[in-house]
Write a protein that holds these residues in place. Structure first.
Motif, short mmCIF file in Angstrom:
data_model
loop_
_atom_site.label_atom_id
_atom_site.label_comp_id
_atom_site.label_asym_id
_atom_site.label_seq_id
_atom_site.Cartn_x
_atom_site.Cartn_y
_atom_site.Cartn_z
N ALA A 85 0.93 -0.97 0.03
CA ALA A 85 0.05 0.21 0.34
C ALA A 85 1.20 1.31 0.12
O ALA A 85 0.33 2.49 -0.37
CB ALA A 85 -1.22 -0.25 1.25
N GLN A 86 2.43 1.00 0.40
CA GLN A 86 2.94 2.37 0.21
C GLN A 86 3.92 2.29 -0.65
O GLN A 86 4.65 3.28 -1.25
CB GLN A 86 4.48 2.25 1.32
CG GLN A 86 3.40 1.71 2.84
CD GLN A 86 4.49 1.80 3.69
OE1 GLN A 86 5.00 0.59 4.04
NE2 GLN A 86 4.24 2.82 4.81
N PHE A 113 -1.29 -2.53 -4.06
CA PHE A 113 -0.57 -1.52 -4.43
C PHE A 113 -1.04 -0.95 -5.36
O PHE A 113 -2.14 -1.31 -5.48
CB PHE A 113 0.65 -2.80 -5.58
CG PHE A 113 1.63 -3.15 -5.22
CD1 PHE A 113 2.83 -3.35 -4.25
CD2 PHE A 113 1.33 -4.85 -4.71
CE1 PHE A 113 3.55 -4.01 -4.41
CE2 PHE A 113 1.93 -5.64 -4.88
CZ PHE A 113 3.16 -5.35 -4.41
N LYS A 114 -0.36 0.25 -4.77
CA LYS A 114 -1.00 2.00 -5.83
C LYS A 114 -0.90 1.81 -6.47
O LYS A 114 0.25 1.44 -7.29
CB LYS A 114 -0.50 3.06 -4.76
CG LYS A 114 -0.94 3.34 -3.15
CD LYS A 114 -0.43 4.49 -3.07
CE LYS A 114 -1.47 5.19 -1.45
NZ LYS A 114 -0.02 5.39 -1.26
N ILE A 115 -1.76 2.00 -7.87
CA ILE A 115 -1.07 2.12 -9.15
C ILE A 115 -0.76 3.45 -9.60
O ILE A 115 -2.02 4.62 -9.55
CB ILE A 115 -2.57 1.13 -10.04
CG1 ILE A 115 -2.32 -0.24 -10.13
CG2 ILE A 115 -2.37 1.31 -11.55
CD1 ILE A 115 -1.49 -0.42 -9.82
N THR A 144 14.31 -1.59 -0.73
CA THR A 144 13.18 -1.60 -0.15
C THR A 144 12.01 -1.85 -0.91
O THR A 144 11.28 -2.72 -1.59
CB THR A 144 12.37 0.28 -0.09
OG1 THR A 144 13.56 1.04 -1.31
CG2 THR A 144 13.69 0.79 1.04
N SER A 145 11.69 -0.43 -2.02
CA SER A 145 10.27 -1.22 -2.32
C SER A 145 10.57 -2.00 -3.76
O SER A 145 9.53 -3.13 -4.73
CB SER A 145 9.62 0.57 -4.03
OG SER A 145 9.91 1.67 -2.64
N LEU A 146 11.83 -1.91 -4.99
CA LEU A 146 11.58 -2.92 -5.94
C LEU A 146 11.60 -4.52 -5.45
O LEU A 146 11.14 -5.57 -6.55
CB LEU A 146 13.18 -2.74 -6.72
CG LEU A 146 12.92 -1.65 -7.68
CD1 LEU A 146 14.32 -1.61 -8.16
CD2 LEU A 146 12.23 -1.67 -8.47
N ALA A 168 8.28 6.22 -7.04
CA ALA A 168 7.24 5.73 -7.80
C ALA A 168 7.72 4.00 -8.25
O ALA A 168 9.57 4.97 -8.89
CB ALA A 168 6.55 6.25 -8.88
N VAL A 169 8.18 3.65 -8.81
CA VAL A 169 8.82 2.24 -9.13
C VAL A 169 7.70 1.54 -10.09
O VAL A 169 6.62 2.19 -10.89
CB VAL A 169 8.81 1.31 -8.38
CG1 VAL A 169 10.00 1.75 -7.31
CG2 VAL A 169 7.53 0.21 -7.71
#
Length: 209
Positions: A85-86, A113-115, A144-146, A168-169
């Motif tokens: 969610a982050q 996930f956020k889109i 972190t995110s990846l 964002a990724v």
């Protein structure tokens, strides 16, 4: 000897030596020392039979365990990875198949996930991604995110851009893409990603009990 006093008979009075006070004091001190040693030994025996020594050892062990558990808890907080969610994910389709970006984005949204942006990949990537996909983000997202996003697409390549801004990724779908990783499998991978430090922290108290 002359004068009034005369010694008669064949027996003489015996002269006694005066008692020395030093010997008496020495005897008193020795007695007190013996009593003290005996009392200390008695206390030690009482400690052994009543378990006093074990209680002290147990208390010391619990204190040591508490001090060892704290660093594990803090390490776990430092190593925490972001939750889905982050994380904002942009989904791009680099294949000739239409509709993949939208369907993939919808599934990621269901998984928390956020889109962000959804559409076709840029010329830099279009039809040039041979694997299942490329996960692209800023340098800070590498650890972190990846890794979190990678749990959703097995075999995806991870890349970062030093000059990229924001958090964002991107998920760029490649020609070998068929579907996202099964949700149950992805959930297990996500739990394992953030789990080891927590497991270590919870195991420490059990080992000390």
């Amino acid at each position: 000897m002359g004068g009034q006093y005369r010694i008669t008979g064949d027996k003489y009075p015996r002269m006694r030596r005066p008692r020395r006070r030093g010997k008496l004091v020495l005897m008193v001190v020795a007695s007190v020392a013996v009593l003290g040693v005996g009392g200390w030994g008695t206390l030690q025996l009482i400690d052994v039979f009543t378990g006093g020594g074990k209680q002290a050892t147990a208390a010391g062990s619990k204190a040591a365990c508490a001090s060892k558990a704290s660093p594990s808890a803090s390490a776990n907080a430092d190593a925490a990875v972001p939750k889905p969610a982050q994380i904002t994910v942009n989904v791009y389709n680099a294949t000739p198949r239409s509709g993949l970006a939208k369907s993939t984005a919808d599934e990621l949204k269901k998984r928390g996930f956020k889109i962000g942006d959804v559409g076709n990949a840029s010329a830099q990537w279009d039809k040039k991604v041979k694997g299942t996909g490329v996960l692209l983000g800023p340098a800070a997202s590498l650890d972190t995110s990846l890794p979190v996003l990678a749990t959703q697409l097995t075999g995806a390549e991870r890349r970062t851009e030093a000059t990229r801004k924001g958090t964002a990724v991107d998920l760029i779908i490649g020609t070998a893409f068929k579907d996202l990783t099964a949700e149950a499998t992805a959930d297990k991978a996500l739990a394992a990603l953030s789990g080891p430090a927590a497991s270590t922290a919870s195991a420490s108290p059990k080992a000390c009990s």
